[in-house]
Structures are given as C-alpha cells and as structure tokens.
Motif scaffolding. Structure first.
Motif, PDB file in Angstrom:
ATOM      1  N   UNK A   5       0.849  -1.192   0.000  1.00 27.39           N
ATOM      2  CA  UNK A   5       0.000   0.000   0.000  1.00 27.39           C
ATOM      3  C   UNK A   5       0.887   1.245   0.000  1.00 27.39           C
ATOM      4  N   UNK A   6       0.647   2.128  -0.925  1.00 28.94           N
ATOM      5  CA  UNK A   6       1.389   3.381  -1.016  1.00 28.94           C
ATOM      6  C   UNK A   6       0.405   4.538  -1.032  1.00 28.94           C
ATOM      7  N   UNK A   7       0.639   5.541  -0.208  1.00 27.93           N
ATOM      8  CA  UNK A   7      -0.184   6.740  -0.229  1.00 27.93           C
ATOM      9  C   UNK A   7       0.656   7.884  -0.750  1.00 27.93           C
ATOM     10  N   UNK A   8       0.128   8.571  -1.752  1.00 31.75           N
ATOM     11  CA  UNK A   8       0.815   9.706  -2.365  1.00 31.75           C
ATOM     12  C   UNK A   8       0.104  10.956  -1.876  1.00 31.75           C
ATOM     13  N   UNK A   9       0.892  11.856  -1.279  1.00 32.00           N
ATOM     14  CA  UNK A   9       0.370  13.107  -0.751  1.00 32.00           C
ATOM     15  C   UNK A   9       0.870  14.261  -1.607  1.00 32.00           C
ATOM     16  N   UNK A  10      -0.024  15.174  -1.961  1.00 30.53           N
ATOM     17  CA  UNK A  10       0.351  16.446  -2.574  1.00 30.53           C
ATOM     18  C   UNK A  10      -0.036  17.532  -1.583  1.00 30.53           C
ATOM     19  N   UNK A  11       0.190  18.783  -1.941  1.00 34.38           N
ATOM     20  CA  UNK A  11      -0.177  19.872  -1.041  1.00 34.38           C
ATOM     21  C   UNK A  11      -1.677  19.900  -0.773  1.00 34.38           C
ATOM     22  N   UNK A  12      -2.485  19.453  -1.747  1.00 34.64           N
ATOM     23  CA  UNK A  12      -3.938  19.592  -1.649  1.00 34.64           C
ATOM     24  C   UNK A  12      -4.713  18.294  -1.559  1.00 34.64           C
ATOM     25  N   UNK A  13      -4.046  17.143  -1.713  1.00 30.58           N
ATOM     26  CA  UNK A  13      -4.809  15.908  -1.873  1.00 30.58           C
ATOM     27  C   UNK A  13      -3.959  14.708  -1.472  1.00 30.58           C
ATOM     28  N   UNK A  14      -4.597  13.558  -1.400  1.00 30.12           N
ATOM     29  CA  UNK A  14      -3.874  12.296  -1.202  1.00 30.12           C
ATOM     30  C   UNK A  14      -4.661  11.182  -1.865  1.00 30.12           C
ATOM     31  N   UNK A  15      -3.946  10.128  -2.233  1.00 26.35           N
ATOM     32  CA  UNK A  15      -4.586   8.942  -2.808  1.00 26.35           C
ATOM     33  C   UNK A  15      -3.802   7.727  -2.321  1.00 26.35           C
ATOM     34  N   UNK A  16      -4.518   6.671  -1.966  1.00 23.35           N
ATOM     35  CA  UNK A  16      -3.876   5.429  -1.538  1.00 23.35           C
ATOM     36  C   UNK A  16      -3.976   4.418  -2.665  1.00 23.35           C
ATOM     37  N   UNK A  17      -2.820   3.883  -3.037  1.00 22.20           N
ATOM     38  CA  UNK A  17      -2.733   2.895  -4.105  1.00 22.20           C
ATOM     39  C   UNK A  17      -2.577   1.507  -3.499  1.00 22.20           C
ATOM     40  N   UNK A  18      -3.268   0.555  -4.081  1.00 25.57           N
ATOM     41  CA  UNK A  18      -3.094  -0.858  -3.738  1.00 25.57           C
ATOM     42  C   UNK A  18      -2.550  -1.561  -4.975  1.00 25.57           C
ATOM     43  N   UNK A  19      -2.353  -2.847  -4.877  1.00 30.22           N
ATOM     44  CA  UNK A  19      -1.723  -3.609  -5.951  1.00 30.22           C
ATOM     45  C   UNK A  19      -2.283  -3.241  -7.332  1.00 30.22           C
ATOM     46  N   UNK A  20      -1.393  -2.803  -8.211  1.00 28.50           N
ATOM     47  CA  UNK A  20      -1.630  -2.450  -9.615  1.00 28.50           C
ATOM     48  C   UNK A  20      -2.367  -1.124  -9.832  1.00 28.50           C
ATOM     49  N   UNK A  21      -2.673  -0.387  -8.764  1.00 28.32           N
ATOM     50  CA  UNK A  21      -3.210   0.964  -8.924  1.00 28.32           C
ATOM     51  C   UNK A  21      -2.072   1.895  -9.312  1.00 28.32           C
ATOM     52  N   UNK A  22      -2.427   3.026  -9.924  1.00 25.23           N
ATOM     53  CA  UNK A  22      -1.395   3.980 -10.347  1.00 25.23           C
ATOM     54  C   UNK A  22      -1.906   5.411 -10.227  1.00 25.23           C
ATOM     55  N   UNK A  23      -0.962   6.343 -10.257  1.00 25.18           N
ATOM     56  CA  UNK A  23      -1.288   7.768 -10.209  1.00 25.18           C
ATOM     57  C   UNK A  23      -0.296   8.520 -11.089  1.00 25.18           C
ATOM     58  N   UNK A  24      -0.772   9.585 -11.718  1.00 23.14           N
ATOM     59  CA  UNK A  24       0.074  10.467 -12.533  1.00 23.14           C
ATOM     60  C   UNK A  24       0.312  11.755 -11.767  1.00 23.14           C
ATOM     61  N   UNK A  25       1.567  12.216 -11.751  1.00 25.84           N
ATOM     62  CA  UNK A  25       1.938  13.494 -11.142  1.00 25.84           C
ATOM     63  C   UNK A  25       2.523  14.383 -12.229  1.00 25.84           C
ATOM     64  N   UNK A  26       2.061  15.628 -12.286  1.00 30.18           N
ATOM     65  CA  UNK A  26       2.570  16.584 -13.265  1.00 30.18           C
ATOM     66  C   UNK A  26       3.973  17.054 -12.906  1.00 30.18           C
ATOM     67  N   UNK A  27       4.674  17.599 -13.860  1.00 30.79           N
ATOM     68  CA  UNK A  27       5.958  18.254 -13.604  1.00 30.79           C
ATOM     69  C   UNK A  27       5.767  19.301 -12.510  1.00 30.79           C
TER      70      UNK A  27
END
Length: 114
Positions: A59-81
């Motif tokens: 399990x990986x949680x990605x935090x930005x200044x305004x949001x967060x998302x938790x990824x489980x197996x095979x989930x993905x997220x895109x982050x801008x430059x």
C-alpha cells in the motif's frame, strides 16, 4: 536493444530499507523499481519530470499539497511536472512500486540534493 538484468541494475538506497533500482530507459523516460518498509515516507519534493507511480505490492499513499490517494496492488497515479508530493508506505508490510519518469532522470536527483 539494451537489456538490464534486475540483479545487476544500478541501485540507490536513500534510507535503510528504501531501495531503488534503475531499470531500462532512456533520456526520454526512465523506470525505477523501488521498495519501502512499513511507515517510510519520502520527503516532500518536486521535479521537472512527469511521474507515474504504480503500486506492485502493498500500500502506497501519495500526498500532494492539496490531496492524497492510496494505491493498492496495480493501482497507479500520474503526477505533473513540478507537482510537490511525497510517497509513504501506509501499510503494515513492505511496499513495492514502479516509478516512470518523463523525461528520464538519474539517481543524481537524490544524491545531489542538499
């Protein structure tokens, strides 16, 4: 063709248990396999590269200044430059992921930081 054997790939360990391996790539894009122990978080950071983070295990949680998302197996997220973020293993077990960066980058991003 330029194959990269996983066992021989360039490695970098920013913190104990947080290991990264440089997989096949180019100046246009790079792939970095990584593992994080339970509870580990990278520092908040940004970079010129667009990034896709894929959770392969755990399990990986990605935090930005305004949001967060938790990824489980095979989930993905895109982050801008230049999107400030951090990646945390919020599970109880080791987490494994794959980062894709465009344009490609080297481990100098981490080793040259102050």
């Amino acid at each position: 063709m330029e194959p990269v054997d996983f066992d021989d790939a360039e490695t970098y360990e920013p913190d104990e248990g947080w290991g990264r391996k440089a997989l096949a790539g180019s100046d246009k894009f790079t792939f970095e396999w990584f593992e994080k122990p339970a509870g580990h978080s990278s520092p908040m950071h940004d970079h010129e590269n667009e990034q896709v983070c894929v959770c392969l295990e755990g399990e990986l949680t990605i935090y930005t200044e305004d949001d967060s998302v938790t990824l489980h197996e095979y989930d993905s997220v895109h982050l801008d430059s230049w999107e400030e973020h951090r990646v945390e293993n919020t599970g109880d077990e080791r987490a494994v992921g794959l980062d894709v960066f465009a344009p490609g980058r080297s481990f100098d991003f981490w080793t040259d930081r102050q």
